[in-house]
Design a protein around this motif. Structure first.
Motif, PDB file in Angstrom:
ATOM      1  N   ALA A 131       0.836  -1.208   0.000  1.00  0.00           N
ATOM      2  CA  ALA A 131       0.000   0.000   0.000  1.00  0.00           C
ATOM      3  C   ALA A 131       0.867   1.252   0.000  1.00  0.00           C
ATOM      4  N   ASN A 132       0.462   2.245  -0.799  1.00  0.00           N
ATOM      5  CA  ASN A 132       1.203   3.508  -0.819  1.00  0.00           C
ATOM      6  C   ASN A 132       0.456   4.639  -0.104  1.00  0.00           C
ATOM      7  N   GLY A 133      -0.776   4.386   0.305  1.00  0.00           N
ATOM      8  CA  GLY A 133      -1.509   5.372   1.106  1.00  0.00           C
ATOM      9  C   GLY A 133      -1.941   6.621   0.360  1.00  0.00           C
ATOM     10  N   GLU A 134      -1.688   6.679  -0.956  1.00  0.00           N
ATOM     11  CA  GLU A 134      -2.040   7.898  -1.698  1.00  0.00           C
ATOM     12  C   GLU A 134      -3.558   8.044  -1.825  1.00  0.00           C
ATOM     13  N   HIS A 236      -7.248   0.841   6.683  1.00  0.00           N
ATOM     14  CA  HIS A 236      -6.192   1.702   6.148  1.00  0.00           C
ATOM     15  C   HIS A 236      -6.044   1.586   4.636  1.00  0.00           C
ATOM     16  N   GLN A 239      -9.132   3.323   2.952  1.00  0.00           N
ATOM     17  CA  GLN A 239      -9.249   4.776   3.214  1.00  0.00           C
ATOM     18  C   GLN A 239     -10.696   5.268   3.049  1.00  0.00           C
ATOM     19  N   ALA A 279      -5.860   7.301   7.672  1.00  0.00           N
ATOM     20  CA  ALA A 279      -5.785   7.200   6.212  1.00  0.00           C
ATOM     21  C   ALA A 279      -6.660   8.233   5.510  1.00  0.00           C
TER      22      ALA A 279
END
Lengths: 333, 333
Positions: A131-134, A236, A239, A279
């Motif tokens: 995961a990059n969380g963008e 997460h 998001q 997130a």
């Protein structure tokens, strides 16, 4: 991908919850379920016609779906005889168990000899990223539960159906075997390697147009010590813009964990929302879905009214009442 | 199991943190590290002698350990030439990367031809159970971090060492490749399938005598969206009696996630403790470990004093100062 319609195999299910895979298919794709096959001692009943393999073939069934989950996902010897016979009588087999059909030498041999296929929907077919969380475009809603098996998937399927009925832009995103068997695709999240769980959820719910809602199927519970890591990855990786709290009010203890009491809806709210805001800082809790299947109508409505007043959020049983009020709350965000 | 001593391969590490596997081996098993091998552009330096493969062999090295981690765990072509030559010159190879040595056809072929072994410590060698949440005897302590790579493993290794020096009953329980390479056993938790994460931690920290402490190696962070599910499984599978909060005060953002700020120690405390009490209602936070490697002595001591006053808990850098005060706090429970 999996030939339909299905005959739903309930095996020797120790209780109705153990057959939730079959129940989900029957409830959400009834046209695909021609009947049920139960072994001696089976404690589940979908209300479908009980059929032999031959009767189901005559009724058009193409695939025998293992609609019952055992703890640990083992294919028992009791089942084996039925599965072998099914292949010999022309069925494909489909399963979401950890113990793969393809890993059973006898099943693999008979499938090869008969030209039938073994569909293991639990096996990830994709190399998921980390995961990059963008931040992604489009909107997402996730149901989080006080326990496992409290109606999270039903809630998401019902909200997706309600939005589609209204002509809105909506997708159900399956993260478990039942959801995948119902929709034909998704991520078998509990079979994904730990490091890639959140990335698999990001992959499942990609950028979308601004008015599109993904209804992400929840798994486990932050309060269920066996599976809480999977729930965390959904919160997460997903998001979510919105959370639905899901609860089953008659449960005596956490599923499979006799020493563990269920948390209150307040505890779930106060735990899940701050974690979700890591997130997505804009995340809000929009409503509460209650599985009132074990309650009579009056008791259920009274309980829902009490929860709604106590929590200050719309509370509904989406299976009993439909998901209109939960969707209204979502769209009011 | 893995022949010692090692030559530590740092590759083209983009920064010192990328070589934390090698750094851990050098710090905790210095007798096993005869030297380091660095490629052009390497930004890490352990302060060990730089050696060619031939020099290291002459110094007695038996295994070339890949001591550097790439995001996603890919074995680059830049590295391949060194690894092939190492096998040809008589080294075993050991690695904790996701991308397994055994899956690289050229490495597998050369290893077979030369009779050398490929040690992939990331691969789980055990079929772990699903967690049952049952209370285990003995005591457990887990470090939880504001971010990844903030010194959780160092904290646990230092506390284990301090307890052993005092003649107390103590084990370090490795959950990552560095810990496994240091101790020779453990659970490669981020490579475990999601459903079995918490069960793997239960398996790693079984019933023990009443005065025994397991120091469970932490992973990830509840606030790191890529890996928070792994952290969650450690908190519930580990059922810790005590938590240590771990922090690195100079980090500008969450590791690998430019858009994410680090949480405060207060936020970590308020998030981790209620979650830990789901599995162990008696759990307490006993102290704070701060990685002050990026600070001068005065700055570090001043920062620690300020954190200690603010949080009302002992705060120490176990690598700079030793773990005596954290162990004192643990034993005072």
């Amino acid at each position: 991908m999996i030939p339909t319609p299905y005959l739903l195999f309930l095996g020797d299910a120790p209780d109705p919850l153990a057959a939730k895979v079959a129940q989900g298919i029957k409830d959400w794709r009834p046209d695909n379920a021609v009947g049920q096959l139960r072994l001696e001692g089976c404690k589940a009943d979908l209300g479908l016609p009980d059929m032999t393999l031959a009767e189901a073939r005559a009724a058009g069934a193409q695939t025998l779906v293992i609609g019952v989950a055992n703890r640990g996902g083992v294919i028992s010897q009791t089942w084996k005889k039925v599965l072998v016979t099914a292949l010999e009588e022309g069925f494909d087999l489909a399963s979401g168990l950890h113990n793969l059909l393809r890993d059973e030498e006898d099943l693999a041999a008979v499938a090869q000899a008969t030209g039938r296929r073994l569909h293991d929907v639990r096996v990830p077919s994709v190399k998921y990223p980390i995961a990059n969380g963008e931040k992604r475009t489009g909107k997402r809603v996730l149901a989080v539960g006080t326990d496992c098996s409290v109606g999270k998937m039903y809630t998401s399927l019902a909200m997706d159906l309600e939005m589609k009925k209204r002509g809105l832009n909506s997708s159900f995103r399956a993260t478990g075997q039942t959801g995948i068997l119902i929709t034909g695709n998704g991520v078998p999240l509990d079979a994904v390697v730990a490091d890639f769980m959140a990335g698999a959820v990001e992959w499942l719910t990609p950028d979308n147009v601004a008015d599109h809602w993904d209804h992400i199927e929840g798994q486990g519970s932050l309060f269920h010590v066996s599976y809480s890591g999977v729930t965390m990855a959904l919160i997460h990786g997903g998001q979510p813009d919105a959370l639905i709290l899901s609860h089953e009010p008659t449960r005596a203890h956490m599923r499979g964990l006799p020493g563990y009491a269920l948390p209150s809806l307040e505890a779930l709210r106060d735990t899940a929302l701050p974690l979700a805001r890591v997130a997505n800082p804009a995340c809000e809790i929009v409503g509460i879905s209650v599985n009132t299947a074990a309650m009579g109508e009056d008791e259920a409505l009274s309980y829902l009214a009490q929860v709604e007043a106590r929590m200050g959020l719309p509370a509904a049983d989406p299976f009993r009442q439909g998901a209109a009020r939960l969707v209204d709350a979502l769209l009011a965000l």
